[in-house]
Design a protein around this motif. Structure first.
Motif, short mmCIF file in Angstrom:
data_model
loop_
_atom_site.label_atom_id
_atom_site.label_comp_id
_atom_site.label_asym_id
_atom_site.label_seq_id
_atom_site.Cartn_x
_atom_site.Cartn_y
_atom_site.Cartn_z
N LEU A 232 2.61 12.91 -0.79
CA LEU A 232 2.90 14.19 -1.40
C LEU A 232 4.25 14.73 -0.90
N GLY A 233 5.05 15.22 -1.84
CA GLY A 233 6.34 15.78 -1.50
C GLY A 233 7.48 14.79 -1.57
N SER A 234 7.17 13.51 -1.70
CA SER A 234 8.23 12.49 -1.78
C SER A 234 8.52 12.15 -3.23
N GLU A 235 9.60 11.42 -3.46
CA GLU A 235 9.95 10.99 -4.80
C GLU A 235 9.35 9.61 -5.07
N ALA A 236 9.20 9.31 -6.35
CA ALA A 236 8.57 8.04 -6.72
C ALA A 236 9.34 6.84 -6.18
N LYS A 237 10.66 6.94 -6.12
CA LYS A 237 11.47 5.82 -5.66
C LYS A 237 11.26 5.53 -4.17
#
Length: 711
Positions: A232-237
């Motif tokens: 949670l809070g991170s980007e998909a990449k």
């Protein structure tokens, strides 16, 4: 191919008269489209095939789209005289359905979860109530709002975190089973901006409520091949690959055990399975092998207490057995028998409760639910009185309960959801499917199971339903349905839509042919690979039997199947076209050899254990001997309706398109041949519940028109 095509569940009212003139009104002087002939030489094992319509696999080619549209125009013109009948059937079918319907709520982690529909709306609303059914409703997802602007919409894989705050969900707006996962804050209603693309739609939360595991697909083959971890809070990449399934005959997936203690990564092919486990409260730890893959070893696992319970075919247990192993020693040498293998009984699965083990079995083609107290005292089976029923466990998410929830239905009995007290044996029907309109009475119908004898002496069961009063005089129209692949059993089921056929004099029957698992694992093994033709000859022998017994005649017999069942349809009309007046082939897998030789086509490599690998000459030769497309010949064929979807990821649209193109120039006589391509959908057809009914009305009017039934 691999996924069983689910026959649409919809049905109608009494209008008994069957017209004497069985020839439908034909639209004159409408010319059928002919696909351009562009020969392509296909060589394998020194054998050369010429495919005149190979070019139809060019999805982006305007000439291909033009041809599909011309076929649609031809179908619409030739059936224009049935359009009002279709509209009337639609309203008739729709009128039986409770539009403002809802599921039986189930309690999970402090919330009651409910799926409901509102009148006049196509899509479900997913809601929950905290602690009590009297609490305020929280609408999690209104798919009617989410579907606006899309010709196709599917919501899948709802996964709520253990703190009840977050819900991951997958959306497909193309019908190619490629889902984009997003995450919703159920407290604020906010949908996070991150999008996890090209997934299966399913996902699983770790116990920390911050880590989400999900499965991605290969961009070309659509094989589920990688497990990712998202924070949670991170980007998909930034998402990490946790596991990469490199064997292209396997697919992978992830889930959480009912006990919530373990996360499980599964890998499976047709014949082999493997699992890896990790404690859910340690999401950044390393998954450990449960039991490494061994070709031919199939197993599934369920955690309870300090042990795992393993349903497996270990030790040549063809019909599977139940074993147990400590959670600290999971390799197969530690497994010990709990329920031994039985030759006549297939062990299909288990449900684990604090005080009970529930075992789902199949014997003589019938579902059995066995209740086994852990105390070892007084086990018993749930009683079922007829032979044309289906019973199965449903949503049982709570360990500490003596209530088993299961579903029951028969070909004449609407589906019920039942709560059964395993201690007192009291049964509470929580819901029975309503058939509106006031005209339905299950006592007006007869159900029976009969047995045909196949050409090798095997007895093959047929389940059927029809309106009481029908005479066995060979004049009844009969629709025979079957699937017969992947070990998928075609259990008898109720359909309110089907009433529209029954009340117009049709008999509806399901042939439980080999290739399914209806009579145990050997039933499946004897209808696959180099024994696949048993599937086709079983269906033909069932067809001959219902004719011999004068339920119907060749003038009134119809056949239907979808996906691998569409392959069945293609095979039987090449082998015995004289037995049928009409055939419906839904999304049919008919170009077997070409598809199985192309490992870039979605799902092909995972099919080798089902059909064989044609790179091996013995399988190539055998497939070639039955492949419907390769065996089209100059002969009379029955009337045929073929359906497909442009975006189908399971059976590519060009298979039915090529098949119809070839049939057009090869078939003799004046029988009807239609290709109906839904340009907006894929393997499962339309997504809305009412749009799906419209597809069934096309099939039913095709049959009724052939019978001369006009209203």
């Amino acid at each position: 191919m691999k996924y069983q095509f689910l026959l649409s569940c919809v049905c109608l009212t009494f209008a008994s008269a069957i017209a004497q003139n069985n020839k439908p009104k034909m639209v004159e002087k409408i010319k059928a489209p002919l696909a351009a002939v562009k020969p392509k030489q296909l060589e394998k094992h020194g054998h050369v095939r010429t495919d005149n319509y190979y070019w139809l696999n060019e999805r982006e080619n305007p000439e291909v789209i033009d041809y599909l549209n011309k076929e649609n125009d031809y179908y619409n013109a030739m059936t224009a005289h049935t359009k009002q009948f279709q509209a009337d059937l639609f309203e008739e079918m729709k009128a039986r359905i409770k539009e403002d319907d809802s599921s039986v709520p189930y309690l999970y982690n402090g919330y009651y979860y409910i799926t409901r529909y509102e009148k006049g709306k196509d899509y479900p609303i997913y809601a929950r109530k905290k602690g009590s059914l009297e609490a305020n409703e929280e609408i999690m997802f209104d798919c009617n709002e989410m579907a606006k602007g899309h010709s196709y919409f599917q919501l899948s894989g709802l996964s709520v975190s253990e703190d009840n705050k977050w819900c991951a969900f997958g959306v497909d707006t193309v019908s190619r089973r490629e889902y984009t996962i997003q995450i919703k804050n159920l407290e604020s209603g906010e949908i996070l901006p991150v999008k996890l693309e090209k997934t299966t739609g399913g996902s699983t939360w770790a116990a920390d409520n911050k880590t989400l595991f999900y499965t991605r697909k290969d961009l070309v083959t659509l094989r589920s091949d990688k497990i990712y971890k998202h924070k949670l809070g991170s980007e998909a990449k930034e998402d990490q690959v946790v596991f990469h399934e490199k064997d292209d005959t396997f697919s992978t997936y992830i889930y959480k055990e009912k006990s919530k203690k373990y996360l499980v990564i599964g890998s499976s092919s047709t014949l082999t399975s493997e699992y890896q486990i990790l404690k859910s409260d340690n999401p950044d730890g390393k998954f450990e092998l449960f039991q490494k893959r061994t070709r031919g070893l199939e197993y599934s696992i369920s955690h309870f207490g300090d042990s795992f319970y393993v349903v497996t075919n270990k030790d040549k247990a063809t019909n599977f057995k139940l074993m147990k192993t400590p959670e600290t020693a999971t390799a197969k040498e530690n497994w010990v028998d709990l329920i031994p293998h039985r030759k006549e009984t297939l062990l299909e699965g288990i449900e684990i409760f604090k005080d009970y083990l529930v075992v789902v079995e199949r014997n003589n083609g019938l579902n059995k639910i066995r209740i086994m107290p852990w105390s070892g005292k007084d086990e018993y089976y749930l009683p079922f009185d007829i032979e044309t029923y289906t019973a199965y466990t449903t949503t049982n998410v709570d360990f500490d309960t003596e209530i088993l929830r299961y579903s029951y239905q028969s070909m004449a009995t609407p589906s019920s959801v039942i709560d059964f007290n395993m201690r007192t044996k009291e049964k509470t029907i929580k819901k029975e499917q309503e058939v509106l309109g006031g005209k339905f009475d299950k006592n007006n119908y007869t159900e029976e199971r009969i047995w045909a004898t196949a050409q090798d002496g095997t007895k093959v069961p047929i389940s059927m339903v029809y309106r009481k009063g029908i005479k066995k005089d060979g004049k009844n129209p009969l629709l025979l349905y079957a699937y017969g692949s992947y070990g998928s059993s075609m259990d008898p089921y109720f359909s309110s839509i089907r009433l529209s056929l029954l009340d117009r004099g049709f008999i509806y029957a399901i042939a439980h042919i080999r290739g399914g698992e209806d009579l145990g694992r050997e039933w499946y093994e004897n209808g696959k690979l180099l024994k696949k033709k048993n599937t086709f000859t079983d269906f033909i022998d069932c067809s001959k039997y219902v004719i011999e017994q004068q339920y119907t005649s060749a003038k009134h017999l119809y056949a239907e199947g979808g996906s691998a069942g569409g392959l069945l349809m293609g095979a039987i009309i090449n082998m015995a076209p004289e037995l049928y007046n009409g055939v419906i082939a839904q999304v049919p897998f008919v170009d077997v050899v070409t598809t199985m030789l192309d490992d870039s086509i979605p799902l092909t490599t995972g099919e080798y254990d089902e059909w064989g690998n044609p790179n091996d000459k013995k399988y190539y030769d055998y497939m070639l001997s039955y492949s419907p497309y390769d065996n089209v010949k100059q002969q009379k064929y029955p009337n045929i309706l073929v359906t497909t979807g442009l975006h189908d990821s399971q059976v590519q649209y060009w298979e039915p398109a090529k098949w119809v193109a070839k049939l057009r120039v090869m078939k003799l006589g004046d029988s009807q041949l239609f290709l109906d391509t839904n340009m907006d959908t894929g393997h499962g057809g339309a997504s809305g519940r009412f749009e799906a009914i419209k597809e069934v009305t096309k099939e039913y009017t095709f049959l009724l028109d052939l019978e001369g039934i006009k209203k």
